[in-house]
Each structure stands twice: as C-alpha cells, then as structure tokens.
Write an enzyme that holds these catalytic residues in place. Structure first.
Site, PDB file in Angstrom:
ATOM      1  N   ASP A   1      61.547  87.444  45.701  1.00  0.00           N
ATOM      2  CA  ASP A   1      62.945  87.033  45.857  1.00  0.00           C
ATOM      3  C   ASP A   1      63.489  87.299  47.260  1.00  0.00           C
ATOM      4  O   ASP A   1      64.657  87.001  47.537  1.00  0.00           O
ATOM      5  CB  ASP A   1      63.820  87.754  44.816  1.00  0.00           C
ATOM      6  CG  ASP A   1      63.475  87.335  43.395  1.00  0.00           C
ATOM      7  OD1 ASP A   1      63.278  86.119  43.178  1.00  0.00           O
ATOM      8  OD2 ASP A   1      63.395  88.202  42.515  1.00  0.00           O
ATOM      9  N   ASP A   2      62.676  87.865  48.118  1.00  0.00           N
ATOM     10  CA  ASP A   2      63.115  88.178  49.475  1.00  0.00           C
ATOM     11  C   ASP A   2      63.170  86.894  50.320  1.00  0.00           C
ATOM     12  O   ASP A   2      62.183  86.149  50.388  1.00  0.00           O
ATOM     13  CB  ASP A   2      62.142  89.179  50.106  1.00  0.00           C
ATOM     14  CG  ASP A   2      62.562  89.619  51.493  1.00  0.00           C
ATOM     15  OD1 ASP A   2      63.247  90.641  51.596  1.00  0.00           O
ATOM     16  OD2 ASP A   2      62.207  88.919  52.468  1.00  0.00           O
TER      17      ASP A   2
END
Length: 396
Positions: free
Chosen positions: A345-346
């Site tokens: 999710d970065d």
C-alpha cells in the site's frame, strides 16, 4: 556406529539420503528430484553403503537435527561424527573450518584459505567444497565467492539449492542477530544472497538493481519498542525534517530522555505540554494509548518481538490507536531488519514498481502481490530497490 547402511528421509527441501559406517556418517545426499535418483546417486557415491536399514541412534539423532535445521529451527550439527578416512588431508582441513560457520553466517573461499594459513588457496578451497560428501553437515552452502557472490554449488539444483538453504537459515538467524544487536544495526539476512536471489528470480528487477547499484539499506537503532513506535506516530504524514524537530522537542520535555520518552513520562505530561511540542490532537491521543498499553503490559518488549512472526507483530501492534499496517511494516523493515516485507500500500513502492516495469499507471495491489511472490523470501530488499527507482526517476 554399526555396520554400513543407508536411509532416505523426508525434509523441508525434499527427500534426502544418509549413509554411515562404523566410523561415522560417510555421505549426506541432497534430493535429486526423484527418490529413485537420490537413491541411485547415493549408492554411486558410496558403493559400500550395503543396504537400506533403520539407522543406529547416533545417525537418527543426526537425521532429526538435519530435519529441524531445514525446517528453520535452531540445530547444531557441528558434533555429528563424520567418517573422513577417505577424505584428502587438505579437504579435511577445509571441512573442519567450514563446520565452524554457524547458521545465518557466511565465509568466503578466501576467508577459509586465510584461516588455513594458505592465502592463495581460495580456488583449492572451492574445489574441496565442490567435492564435499557431507552436504549440510559440512555447510559448504555457507561459503561464498569473493565480493559476496554466491559462487557454485555441486548439489542438484546448483545455486538455486544453495540460495534456498541460505534463505532457510537466514530466517532463523534474523532473530538472533537482532537480539544480539539490541534494537537495530544488523540486518536479519545476507544482502549479497538477497540481491543474487532477486536477480535470478526477475529479469526486470535485475535491470533495476544494475541501475541502482549496491544494496544500501541500513537499520535505525532504538532503545525500546515503545520509543520506536512513539517516533513512528510522530513521523506520520510529516516531512522527515518537521517530524524530527517535533520528536526532539518531545524528548526535550523530559529529564534523561535523550533516547526517547518512557510510557510513564508520556502519561504524566499534560496535554498542553505535549501539544506545545508540536503534537496534533490525534497524535497526542495515539501516544497516550501507546503509553497506557506499554504500562499495562499489552505492548511486547523488543526482545519478545524478536521471537514473533511478522503477521503476529502486525496484528498485535495495530491494536494501538493510530498505528496501521504500514507503520508496523516500516518497523519490521527498518528497525528489525526482517527479510520478507513488501508494503503493497506504500505509494513509493507502487510508483517504483510502475517505473521499473514500465507501466503507464500505478499497479493494483493484487498485481504487486502476485509479482512479489517471485521475490520471496527477500521482498524487503526488493522494496528498497523499488523506492530507489523513484529516486532515480527524480534524479536524486
């Protein structure tokens, strides 16, 4: 030990073979793909193995220890009796040195030559290890070429098998390395092995590795898990410079808190005092919840965390207000040095993936996860290179 015999036995990497005689173990055979091939190879190498038979107690203990090691458990094989009667003297000396290398550690061929007092004998050391009949018991997979390159491996599967053995051991060694280090500074895996594995698993990632250069990730030291998480909370949604300034102000509020505040200090401080240091109300509430959990014993210690699996750490720490999965993933990577973390999710990871793989848009989570399967068990190193892809695109 009793008369000559052999046994095939199951391990995490496949069905291995072991042969023994009256002086000790004469051969350890790694899997050849098919059981009949493993048996045939064993009998070819040790014709006097005679017959397949139940092992004597000493051999059974060795088998149990080998199975445990390949399962990722702590296991000392250095005391297993080996029959080296047919081993040339120089090879025997090489094997004796190799047996001193603990799981999770490596030496180079040149290191072993130096320990033997033969500085120019690195090639001869490699040749001796290439003829090693005691795979794993004489851990030739823990010996690398110059510059940390993986080098060769004579067992079935070659370098891939060598990397697999190293990855099994590095996962186990990670906890010991981190515990000895006291909270940072030593990665829980061998960067050279990780980079070589990534190169072999993904051609596109290999091109990025070539463009970026040597792996340069470093860990941040911390005095406690509480301090590390408190700092993470402060850093959320701020630039590094602004967050560092605020956390320095928070530390300065308390006497002898140069390494970070304690839970008791945070709980005793007034809201006004903490807000004056620059904390938002949301971060103040998160710090207080963290401190209460630490004081009540709900927060594991740094030593306890070293013995926990990644997902267990994530599940435990995300119960704290304001701490999500991403925050814990950063802790796993940059404080604990865990080898196999991929923060899907970065934004930087997703952006770096799009750059490295020449995509017009950011990848979907499932696509990143699917590609990341190739990078196990070194997704932390892959993540670091994806972040560097963004730096390269910016010209940093």
């Amino acid at each position: 030990m009793t008369a000559h015999g052999f046994l095939l036995f199951d391990t995490a990497i496949g069905r291995c073979g072991i042969a023994w005689g009256t002086r000790g173990i004469t051969l350890l055979q790694l899997p050849e793909g098919r059981e009949q091939n493993t048996r045939a190879r064993l009998l070819e190498r040790v014709p006097d193995a005679a017959r397949e038979a139940p092992p004597p107690p000493d051999v059974q203990r060795a088998v149990d220890a080998i199975v445990a090691l390949l399962r990722g458990e702590a296991s000392d094989l250095s005391g297993v009796a080996l029959d080296m009667e047919r081993v040339p003297p120089f090879h025997r000396r090489v094997y004796e040195v190799a047996r001193t290398i603990p799981p999770g550690a490596t030496l180079t061929y040149g290191d072993i030559a130096a320990r033997l007092g033969s500085l120019g004998a690195a090639r001869a050391v490699g040749q001796a290890l290439g003829r090693n009949p005691f795979a794993i018991l004489v851990p030739c997979h823990r010996v690398l070429a110059a510059g940390g390159k993986v080098g060769g491996f004579s067992a079935n599967g070659g370098v891939t098998t060598k990397l697999r053995l190293l990855s099994i051991e590095s996962a186990r060694a990670a906890g010991a390395l981190q515990a000895d280090d006291g909270g940072g500074g030593a990665l829980g895996f061998d960067p050279a092995v990780a980079v070589e594995r990534l190169r072999a698993s993904d051609a596109a990632l290999a091109r990025l590795i070539d463009a970026v250069g040597p792996f340069g990730m470093r860990l941040d030291r911390t005095s406690s898990l509480f301090v590390a998480l408190a700092e993470s909370i402060v850093y959320q949604q701020l630039t590094g410079k602004a967050a560092a300034t605020i956390f320095a102000r928070v530390r300065a509020l308390f006497a002898r808190a140069h390494e970070g505040p304690t839970p008791e200090q945070i709980l005793r401080a007034s809201d006004e005092k903490l807000r004056a240091a620059g904390l938002s109300r949301a971060k103040l509430l998160s710090l207080r919840d963290l401190a209460r959990r630490a004081q009540d014993g709900e927060l594991p210690t740094l030593a306890e965390v070293h013995g926990m699996e990644d997902e267990a750490i994530i599940e435990r720490l995300t119960q704290v207000r304001g701490i999500g999965r991403w925050t814990v993933e950063m802790l796993l990577m940059f404080r604990l040095g865990r080898p196999d973390v991929l923060p899907v999710d970065d934004y930087g990871i997703r952006k770096g993936f799009a750059i490295a793989f020449k995509l017009p848009d950011l990848p979907a989570r499932k696509d990143l996860e699917r590609r990341g399967e190739r990078w196990k068990p070194y997704r932390t190193a892959a993540s670091w290179y994806l972040w560097r892809a963004v730096d390269l695109a910016r010209g940093d």
